[in-house]
Design an enzyme around this catalytic site. Structure first.
Site, PDB file in Angstrom:
ATOM      1  NE  ARG A 137      30.880  45.649  34.016  1.00 17.39           N
ATOM      2  CZ  ARG A 137      31.711  44.734  34.451  1.00 17.39           C
ATOM      3  NH1 ARG A 137      33.095  44.812  33.830  1.00 17.39           N
ATOM      4  NH2 ARG A 137      31.518  43.784  35.090  1.00 17.39           N
ATOM      5  CD  GLU A 187      27.325  35.468  38.296  1.00 16.33           C
ATOM      6  OE1 GLU A 187      27.501  36.569  38.323  1.00 16.33           O
ATOM      7  OE2 GLU A 187      26.639  34.654  37.754  1.00 16.33           O
TER       8      GLU A 187
HETATM    9  P1  AMP Z   1      27.757  40.538  42.824  1.00 16.57           P
HETATM   10  O1  AMP Z   1      28.517  40.981  43.754  1.00 16.57           O
HETATM   11  O2  AMP Z   1      27.500  39.101  42.256  1.00 16.57           O
HETATM   12  O3  AMP Z   1      26.524  41.083  42.675  1.00 16.57           O
HETATM   13  O4  AMP Z   1      28.311  40.950  41.304  1.00 16.57           O
HETATM   14  C1  AMP Z   1      28.237  42.379  40.830  1.00 16.57           C
HETATM   15  C2  AMP Z   1      29.429  42.840  40.058  1.00 16.57           C
HETATM   16  O5  AMP Z   1      29.916  41.816  38.912  1.00 16.57           O
HETATM   17  C3  AMP Z   1      28.985  44.089  39.279  1.00 16.57           C
HETATM   18  O6  AMP Z   1      29.864  45.163  39.681  1.00 16.57           O
HETATM   19  C4  AMP Z   1      29.101  43.513  37.636  1.00 16.57           C
HETATM   20  O7  AMP Z   1      29.787  44.337  37.021  1.00 16.57           O
HETATM   21  C5  AMP Z   1      29.704  42.024  37.894  1.00 16.57           C
HETATM   22  N1  AMP Z   1      29.050  41.178  37.403  1.00 16.57           N
HETATM   23  C6  AMP Z   1      28.510  40.046  37.846  1.00 16.57           C
HETATM   24  N2  AMP Z   1      27.812  39.042  37.192  1.00 16.57           N
HETATM   25  C7  AMP Z   1      27.904  39.718  35.990  1.00 16.57           C
HETATM   26  C8  AMP Z   1      27.203  39.237  34.724  1.00 16.57           C
HETATM   27  N3  AMP Z   1      26.545  37.991  34.458  1.00 16.57           N
HETATM   28  N4  AMP Z   1      27.308  40.088  33.810  1.00 16.57           N
HETATM   29  C9  AMP Z   1      27.908  41.219  33.792  1.00 16.57           C
HETATM   30  N5  AMP Z   1      28.624  41.670  35.080  1.00 16.57           N
HETATM   31  C10 AMP Z   1      28.342  40.926  36.084  1.00 16.57           C
END
Ligand code: AMP
Length: 175
Positions: free
Chosen positions: A63, A100
């Site tokens: 994305r 996450e």
């Molecule tokens: P992080 O490594 O936790 O910052 O997660 C970032 C990645 O996970 C990004 O590439 C997002 O596409 C996806 N992501 C994590 N949490 C969400 C959420 N609540 N909604 C949409 N995409 C998320």
């Protein structure tokens, strides 16, 4: 510049319990369906890059590719994709990290960044910061200088900034 944050938020769809119970997934496909929304978001991201030298945009599968490519083209600089394992054909560097919801591995072409390149890192959502941190590590291991990490949105309550606090972060929307 006018603050378009509230206008932009109207293009995002909250999807509860996706992909797991308890996660509110921020769906950007409704933003992508709107040319006006895309222009507004791109304008917001570009407004924070005025007077900053960027040599390359590094964007994260999948994305991050939508606006990453638009940003690279608008700035007239190369677009460099960070991909899931086994997708990039030339010699790569690899980085694993926690998410996450789960863990993952990312890869970057070793010859895509030269020492001293000024880099913009882009992804759609900044959540726990694990993904961005992994990409920052890869970029720096190749000698790239991170000018900014930008995102369509940042989930402030997850405190991801603690992971990449050393770098300037901008998000077109914050939650
Ligand atoms: P992080 O490594 O936790 O910052 O997660 C970032 C990645 O996970 C990004 O590439 C997002 O596409 C996806 N992501 C994590 N949490 C969400 C959420 N609540 N909604 C949409 N995409 C998320």
């Amino acid at each position: 510049m006018k603050d378009h944050t509230q206008d932009l938020k109207s293009y995002i769809t909250d999807v509860p319990d996706f992909p797991k119970k308890g996660i509110i997934f921020k769906d950007i496909t409704s933003l992508l369906e709107s040319p006006e929304g895309v222009s507004l978001c791109l304008e917001s991201l570009l407004s924070e890059l005025k007077n900053k030298q960027i040599d390359k945009v590094v964007a994260i599968e999948a994305r991050g590719f939508f606006f990453g490519m638009l940003l690279a083209q608008s700035l007239n600089v190369p677009f460099v994709p960070v991909r899931k394992p086994g997708k990039l054909p030339r010699k790569v560097i690899t980085q694993s990290f926690d998410l996450e919801y789960g863990s993952d591995v990312l890869e970057l072409h070793e010859d895509a960044i030269q020492s001293g390149d000024k880099i913009l890192i882009h992804d759609d959502v900044f959540a726990t910061g694990g993904t961005a941190e992994a990409v920052c590590k890869m970029v720096e291991s190749l000698g790239g200088q991170i000018v900014q990490c930008n995102f369509i949105m940042k989930l402030d309550f997850l405190e991801g900034s603690k992971k990449i606090g050393a770098y300037p972060v901008f998000a077109a929307m914050r939650y």
